[in-house]
Motif scaffolding. Structure first.
Motif, PDB file in Angstrom:
ATOM      1  N   HIS A 216      13.664  13.643   4.896  1.00 33.69           N
ATOM      2  CA  HIS A 216      13.388  12.406   4.146  1.00 33.69           C
ATOM      3  C   HIS A 216      12.474  11.462   4.928  1.00 33.69           C
ATOM      4  CE1 HIS A 216      16.810  14.110   2.144  1.00 33.69           C
ATOM      5  NE2 HIS A 216      17.646  13.736   3.083  1.00 33.69           N
ATOM      6  N   GLU A 217      11.551  12.038   5.757  1.00 37.68           N
ATOM      7  CA  GLU A 217      10.680  11.174   6.542  1.00 37.68           C
ATOM      8  C   GLU A 217       9.505  10.657   5.718  1.00 37.68           C
ATOM      9  OE1 GLU A 217       9.774  15.409   8.230  1.00 37.68           O
ATOM     10  OE2 GLU A 217      11.487  14.334   7.405  1.00 37.68           O
ATOM     11  N   ILE A 218       8.916   9.569   6.210  1.00 43.44           N
ATOM     12  CA  ILE A 218       7.756   8.952   5.568  1.00 43.44           C
ATOM     13  C   ILE A 218       6.507   9.678   6.046  1.00 43.44           C
ATOM     14  CG2 ILE A 218       6.455   6.827   5.220  1.00 43.44           C
ATOM     15  CD1 ILE A 218       9.013   5.286   6.009  1.00 43.44           C
ATOM     16  N   LEU A 219       5.784  10.296   5.122  1.00 42.01           N
ATOM     17  CA  LEU A 219       4.550  10.977   5.485  1.00 42.01           C
ATOM     18  C   LEU A 219       3.400   9.991   5.643  1.00 42.01           C
ATOM     19  CD1 LEU A 219       2.913  13.600   5.912  1.00 42.01           C
ATOM     20  CD2 LEU A 219       2.487  13.604   3.439  1.00 42.01           C
ATOM     21  N   SER A 220       3.302   9.031   4.708  1.00 43.44           N
ATOM     22  CA  SER A 220       2.182   8.082   4.764  1.00 43.44           C
ATOM     23  C   SER A 220       2.513   6.826   3.987  1.00 43.44           C
ATOM     24  CB  SER A 220       0.903   8.722   4.208  1.00 43.44           C
ATOM     25  OG  SER A 220       1.065   9.049   2.843  1.00 43.44           O
ATOM     26  N   VAL A 221       1.831   5.742   4.348  1.00 44.81           N
ATOM     27  CA  VAL A 221       1.884   4.478   3.611  1.00 44.81           C
ATOM     28  C   VAL A 221       0.443   4.031   3.427  1.00 44.81           C
ATOM     29  CG1 VAL A 221       2.710   2.098   3.572  1.00 44.81           C
ATOM     30  CG2 VAL A 221       4.072   3.859   4.703  1.00 44.81           C
ATOM     31  N   ALA A 222       0.063   3.694   2.198  1.00 42.05           N
ATOM     32  CA  ALA A 222      -1.317   3.292   1.942  1.00 42.05           C
ATOM     33  C   ALA A 222      -1.349   2.147   0.930  1.00 42.05           C
ATOM     34  CB  ALA A 222      -2.136   4.468   1.410  1.00 42.05           C
ATOM     35  N   GLU A 223      -2.256   1.194   1.157  1.00 42.99           N
ATOM     36  CA  GLU A 223      -2.481   0.104   0.199  1.00 42.99           C
ATOM     37  C   GLU A 223      -3.599   0.547  -0.733  1.00 42.99           C
ATOM     38  OE1 GLU A 223      -3.083  -4.754   0.188  1.00 42.99           O
ATOM     39  OE2 GLU A 223      -3.541  -3.606   2.000  1.00 42.99           O
ATOM     40  N   GLU A 230       1.359   2.825  -1.925  1.00 45.23           N
ATOM     41  CA  GLU A 230       1.899   4.156  -2.179  1.00 45.23           C
ATOM     42  C   GLU A 230       2.576   4.654  -0.913  1.00 45.23           C
ATOM     43  OE1 GLU A 230      -1.092   6.091  -5.565  1.00 45.23           O
ATOM     44  OE2 GLU A 230      -1.108   6.833  -3.504  1.00 45.23           O
ATOM     45  N   VAL A 231       3.819   5.095  -1.056  1.00 47.25           N
ATOM     46  CA  VAL A 231       4.581   5.618   0.073  1.00 47.25           C
ATOM     47  C   VAL A 231       4.976   7.054  -0.263  1.00 47.25           C
ATOM     48  CG1 VAL A 231       6.604   5.313   1.545  1.00 47.25           C
ATOM     49  CG2 VAL A 231       5.477   3.306   0.547  1.00 47.25           C
ATOM     50  N   VAL A 232       4.648   7.993   0.602  1.00 48.33           N
ATOM     51  CA  VAL A 232       4.959   9.405   0.372  1.00 48.33           C
ATOM     52  C   VAL A 232       6.145   9.795   1.256  1.00 48.33           C
ATOM     53  CG1 VAL A 232       4.116  11.775   0.493  1.00 48.33           C
ATOM     54  CG2 VAL A 232       2.574   9.939  -0.228  1.00 48.33           C
ATOM     55  N   ILE A 233       7.204  10.307   0.614  1.00 51.95           N
ATOM     56  CA  ILE A 233       8.417  10.731   1.307  1.00 51.95           C
ATOM     57  C   ILE A 233       8.576  12.242   1.160  1.00 51.95           C
ATOM     58  CG2 ILE A 233      10.930  10.505   1.450  1.00 51.95           C
ATOM     59  CD1 ILE A 233       9.653   7.917   2.147  1.00 51.95           C
ATOM     60  N   LEU A 234       8.815  12.936   2.263  1.00 51.25           N
ATOM     61  CA  LEU A 234       9.085  14.371   2.229  1.00 51.25           C
ATOM     62  C   LEU A 234      10.591  14.588   2.214  1.00 51.25           C
ATOM     63  CD1 LEU A 234       6.527  15.594   4.943  1.00 51.25           C
ATOM     64  CD2 LEU A 234       6.204  15.471   2.471  1.00 51.25           C
ATOM     65  N   THR A 235      11.081  15.368   1.260  1.00 48.75           N
ATOM     66  CA  THR A 235      12.516  15.592   1.143  1.00 48.75           C
ATOM     67  C   THR A 235      12.796  17.027   0.700  1.00 48.75           C
ATOM     68  OG1 THR A 235      14.537  14.923  -0.032  1.00 48.75           O
ATOM     69  CG2 THR A 235      12.463  14.656  -1.208  1.00 48.75           C
ATOM     70  N   PRO A 236      13.865  17.650   1.213  1.00 45.62           N
ATOM     71  CA  PRO A 236      14.224  18.999   0.752  1.00 45.62           C
ATOM     72  C   PRO A 236      14.982  18.985  -0.568  1.00 45.62           C
ATOM     73  CG  PRO A 236      15.730  18.286   2.469  1.00 45.62           C
ATOM     74  CD  PRO A 236      14.705  17.193   2.332  1.00 45.62           C
ATOM     75  N   LEU A 237      15.453  17.816  -1.013  1.00 47.44           N
ATOM     76  CA  LEU A 237      16.315  17.742  -2.198  1.00 47.44           C
ATOM     77  C   LEU A 237      15.604  18.205  -3.469  1.00 47.44           C
ATOM     78  CD1 LEU A 237      18.120  14.324  -1.548  1.00 47.44           C
ATOM     79  CD2 LEU A 237      18.905  16.632  -1.015  1.00 47.44           C
ATOM     80  N   LEU A 313      -3.342   3.411   7.399  1.00 45.44           N
ATOM     81  CA  LEU A 313      -2.471   2.291   7.673  1.00 45.44           C
ATOM     82  C   LEU A 313      -2.816   1.171   6.714  1.00 45.44           C
ATOM     83  CD1 LEU A 313      -2.896   2.266  11.557  1.00 45.44           C
ATOM     84  CD2 LEU A 313      -1.346   3.635  10.190  1.00 45.44           C
ATOM     85  N   LEU A 314      -1.912   0.198   6.614  1.00 45.55           N
ATOM     86  CA  LEU A 314      -2.175  -0.892   5.688  1.00 45.55           C
ATOM     87  C   LEU A 314      -3.262  -1.824   6.208  1.00 45.55           C
ATOM     88  CD1 LEU A 314       1.397  -1.804   4.488  1.00 45.55           C
ATOM     89  CD2 LEU A 314      -0.348  -0.468   3.331  1.00 45.55           C
ATOM     90  N   THR A 315      -3.120  -2.295   7.442  1.00 41.53           N
ATOM     91  CA  THR A 315      -4.098  -3.250   7.940  1.00 41.53           C
ATOM     92  C   THR A 315      -4.546  -2.929   9.350  1.00 41.53           C
ATOM     93  OG1 THR A 315      -2.274  -4.663   8.658  1.00 41.53           O
ATOM     94  CG2 THR A 315      -3.259  -5.164   6.533  1.00 41.53           C
ATOM     95  N   VAL A 316      -4.162  -1.785   9.864  1.00 40.55           N
ATOM     96  CA  VAL A 316      -4.514  -1.439  11.227  1.00 40.55           C
ATOM     97  C   VAL A 316      -5.479  -0.276  11.216  1.00 40.55           C
ATOM     98  CG1 VAL A 316      -3.639  -0.734  13.483  1.00 40.55           C
ATOM     99  CG2 VAL A 316      -2.255  -2.188  12.015  1.00 40.55           C
TER     100      VAL A 316
END
Length: 478
Positions: A216-223, A230-237, A313-316
């Motif tokens: 359930h880790e965060i793959l990426s966050v993008a504005e 948009e937040v991408v979560i990887l999950t086995p569920l 990244l959002l602002t970096v």
């Protein structure tokens, strides 16, 4: 495109050619193709994608070069398995994650992102000054008021209606490392108000993607647009559902053989490939006689920054800024003729020392949108520095102190709709060691409406911080 025109037409033809009276599916980004130029010797693969000798087209380049291109017979995949599936819906598969009240974290160079599933998304930065309490800068990118029924886990009826709606529509996909991947969207609203959008709340779409080995880790966050994320979560569920299961799409090879009088591969394509290979060559130390003029180098460095890092990244953002010598770079930076650029989200930033700070967004259709965040006035900065610390010091182990950071005030920016006052920004120039001596990291904060902090960190700054006078103004080292 010139040389690739043949390839563009070739792929379009794949969707248009009829085979056995049945038109092939419409060309789609999730069906990858690769064009091969085998020459006179052609040995077709015996496994995987099938080919027929009569399933070909004749392609002609703008230079009248002719090729016979054998097209693959595209298979339909696992439609039967998906059709017969009677198991839990994707929402039901993800329900345990929301009931556990678990959170996932991603740490970037400046920001930390916290996704508490079914509750909120938070972006924050903690900074501890010596002898002081921890200061936290944070924004909520969305919280428990959602646009779908997962906001009320007990509302099973609405929950089923949402899943039924998704089952009747085409499952959305996202390009993840070149693979069009299905995802389950969860939309969160009611985040921290956004001053750039008339104080509307920030909102996010969380995209849950199947990955058998993920936790359930965060793959990426993008504005993706101003204050929408948009937040991408990887999950086995999700992997138990055939429509969301990860599968590698086979690459469909197209074999193009030259006809008499034509080269084995189009001339323009060979030239393009040579140019691309040159661009891939690692940078080497350029001899002094090979160095371009300062004017030419400055243009290429300012207008063609090379982004570093694989995630948005959002602002970096970190960029390699120059091949100039340290002395040249420092002189041009301090004169304001060499500007730092950063940011890899929706907004990018341009900082020209002693001149201005701009925030801008470039779009192919509407062009460039630019906001003046602040402009330089030495008199205004000196007045500001009499009330604020322009220099921050670091105490060495031997008891001596050195300048750790300088702060500069840039006022008189574009008028803010929320405050009816000009925007203003405090630029914090900070030493940051890096493997790349000419790297710069830039991030933007907004503690108050239209009052910003621009962080600029680079090894270049390390070389000039100790030249700062009582007002924090820098000069070329002697």
């Amino acid at each position: 495109c010139r040389a690739p025109a043949l390839l563009c037409g070739l792929l379009a033809a794949v969707a248009a050619v009829a085979e056995g009276g049945r038109a092939l599916p419409q060309l789609s980004d999730d069906i990858p193709f690769r064009v091969n130029w085998p020459g006179t010797e052609l040995s077709l693969p015996t496994t995987g994608v099938l080919y027929k000798e009569d399933n070909y087209i004749i392609m002609t380049t703008v230079d009248k070069e002719k090729y016979k291109c054998l097209l693959p017979l595209i298979a339909s995949g696992n439609e039967e398995e998906e059709k017969d599936y009677k198991g839990p819906t994707p929402g039901e598969l993800l329900e345990p994650l929301f009931k556990q009240s678990s959170c996932s974290y991603r740490i970037e160079s400046y920001w930390t992102y916290e996704v508490c599933h079914g509750k909120h998304i938070r972006q924050y930065h903690e900074e501890k000054e010596t002898g002081q309490k921890i200061n936290i800068q944070e924004y909520y990118l969305g919280n428990m008021i959602m646009k779908n029924p997962l906001s009320e886990p007990g509302s099973q009826e609405l929950f089923c209606v949402y899943d039924l709606f998704l089952s009747l529509t085409q499952i959305p996909t996202k390009n993840i490392e070149g693979q069009m991947t299905p995802y389950y969207p969860v939309e969160l609203g009611n985040g921290t108000p956004c001053s750039l959008r008339q104080n509307l709340p920030r909102s996010s779409t969380v995209m849950y993607i199947c990955h058998p080995e993920a936790k359930h880790e965060i793959l990426s966050v993008a504005e993706v647009t101003t204050c929408e994320y948009e937040v991408v979560i990887l999950t086995p569920l999700l992997c138990n559902h055939p429509k969301y299961r990860f599968r590698a799409s086979p690459v469909n090879d197209i074999f193009c053989q030259s006809l008499p009088g034509s080269p084995l591969k189009p001339h323009n394509l060979e030239q393009l490939e040579k140019q691309q290979e040159m661009l891939k060559m690692p940078f080497r130390r350029v001899k002094e006689e090979e160095m371009p003029s300062t004017k030419e180098e400055k243009f290429s460095s300012i207008h063609k920054p090379v982004a570093v890092g694989s995630h948005q990244l959002l602002t970096v953002g970190t960029t390699h800024i120059s091949k100039l010598t340290d002395e040249q770079l420092i002189k041009e930076f301090l004169s304001g003729s060499y500007c730092f650029h950063g940011g890899v989200g929706w907004w990018k930033y341009e900082f020209c020392y002693g001149k201005y700070v701009h925030q801008y967004h470039e779009d192919k259709e509407s062009g460039k949108t630019s906001v003046v965040v602040g402009t330089w006035s030495k008199e205004e900065h000196i007045e500001w520095s009499r009330k604020n610390a322009a220099r921050t010091f670091y105490l060495r182990e031997d008891g001596t102190q050195t300048v750790r950071m300088v702060s500069h005030f840039y006022g008189n920016g574009d008028v803010c709709d929320l405050t009816d006052k000009p925007r203003q920004v405090t630029v914090k120039l900070k030493c940051k060691e890096s493997d790349s001596p000419h790297a710069v990291t830039i991030y933007m904060l907004e503690p108050h409406s239209c009052q910003y902090i621009l962080g600029v960190e680079s090894p270049v700054i390390c070389k000039i911080l100790d030249t700062a006078d009582e007002y924090g103004l820098l000069s070329v080292p002697s």
